[in-house]
Enzyme design. Sequence first.
Site, PDB file in Angstrom:
ATOM      1  N   ILE A   6       0.900  -1.187  -0.101  1.00 51.28           N
ATOM      2  CA  ILE A   6       0.207   0.005  -0.047  1.00 51.28           C
ATOM      3  C   ILE A   6       0.776   1.349  -0.016  1.00 51.28           C
ATOM      4  CG2 ILE A   6      -0.251  -0.394   2.569  1.00 51.28           C
ATOM      5  CD1 ILE A   6      -2.939   1.348   2.042  1.00 51.28           C
ATOM      6  N   ASN A  88      -2.616   4.070  -3.282  1.00 54.33           N
ATOM      7  CA  ASN A  88      -3.602   5.049  -2.602  1.00 54.33           C
ATOM      8  C   ASN A  88      -3.022   6.448  -2.471  1.00 54.33           C
ATOM      9  OD1 ASN A  88      -5.261   6.094  -0.272  1.00 54.33           O
ATOM     10  ND2 ASN A  88      -3.322   6.101   0.800  1.00 54.33           N
ATOM     11  N   TYR A 155      -4.649  17.588 -11.234  1.00 58.47           N
ATOM     12  CA  TYR A 155      -5.014  16.445 -10.524  1.00 58.47           C
ATOM     13  C   TYR A 155      -6.085  15.652 -11.074  1.00 58.47           C
ATOM     14  CZ  TYR A 155      -7.025  14.022  -6.347  1.00 58.47           C
ATOM     15  OH  TYR A 155      -7.477  13.101  -5.549  1.00 58.47           O
ATOM     16  N   LYS A 159      -6.043  11.650 -12.696  1.00 57.96           N
ATOM     17  CA  LYS A 159      -7.002  10.752 -12.114  1.00 57.96           C
ATOM     18  C   LYS A 159      -7.818  10.116 -13.090  1.00 57.96           C
ATOM     19  CE  LYS A 159      -5.811  10.766  -7.870  1.00 57.96           C
ATOM     20  NZ  LYS A 159      -5.353   9.558  -6.976  1.00 57.96           N
ATOM     21  N   THR A 192      -9.809  14.190   5.624  1.00 55.46           N
ATOM     22  CA  THR A 192      -8.299  13.965   5.888  1.00 55.46           C
ATOM     23  C   THR A 192      -7.617  15.115   5.420  1.00 55.46           C
ATOM     24  OG1 THR A 192      -8.350  13.734   3.313  1.00 55.46           O
ATOM     25  CG2 THR A 192      -8.835  11.667   4.609  1.00 55.46           C
TER      26      THR A 192
END
Length: 253
Positions: A6, A88, A155, A159, A192
């Site tokens: 991860i 991630n 970004y 993605k 987050t």
Amino acid sequence: MKYTIITGSSRGLGQAIATQLLTKEAQTLICISRNENEELKQAAGQHNIGYHFYATDLSNVAALPALMDEIFTTIQLEEAKQIHLINNAGLLAPARPLERVESDELQKNVNVNLAAPMLLTAEFLKHTANSPADKRIINVSSGAGQRPIYGWSCYGAAKAGLDLFSRNVAVEQAEAAHPAKICSFGPGIMDTAMQGEIRSIDKNDFIHVDTFRRYKEEGKLLAPDQVAKVIVDLLESTDFPDGKVTDVSKYLS
């Protein structure tokens, strides 16, 4: 033996996923991030779980093949029942209109959000090609890859690329002797550090900043633990969304 690699494990969603994996039996956790999470390291010892940490700057993509070579020296492929990769780690910056973005900022964003997951996936598939173990790859994506958002050209494009990459790899793996399953997974809007970063952006750079501030004020942010549980469950699910671009909303009641 079960192995899970991860990235971005030191905080946020990555930390939540890693923490939940510590409760799984016969698990070896392989963490990749810039900084080590000491709580995670201690918890692995308490649970008697195999644990390896690799301090890595994912923007340095040239170093990633050697990193995966080193990681796979710790994986006993002949004993492995499951080998999983969770890409991630993510980087929002630079979050401003493209004409105000420096070239090195753009390159770093694309490296972390797209090139690194591509390279790690490629090396994962090379190393596990002859293994009949259950192999799954989850690429953590974003809704920003589905629609244009002011100030997020780097970004969002990265993605979006990650989503199509995941679909492409699934097509290729369907022809493999020992195929891996792969999906792109949107985690939703979580509480987050990245969300804190978003709320601090100047409105001249991100005209929707007030909307994201309201998400926090109105309690609309998902807890990382909640999203992590969905991802951890997908690693064991018989209904894995192979070749799909999916998101957390499909799994929350």
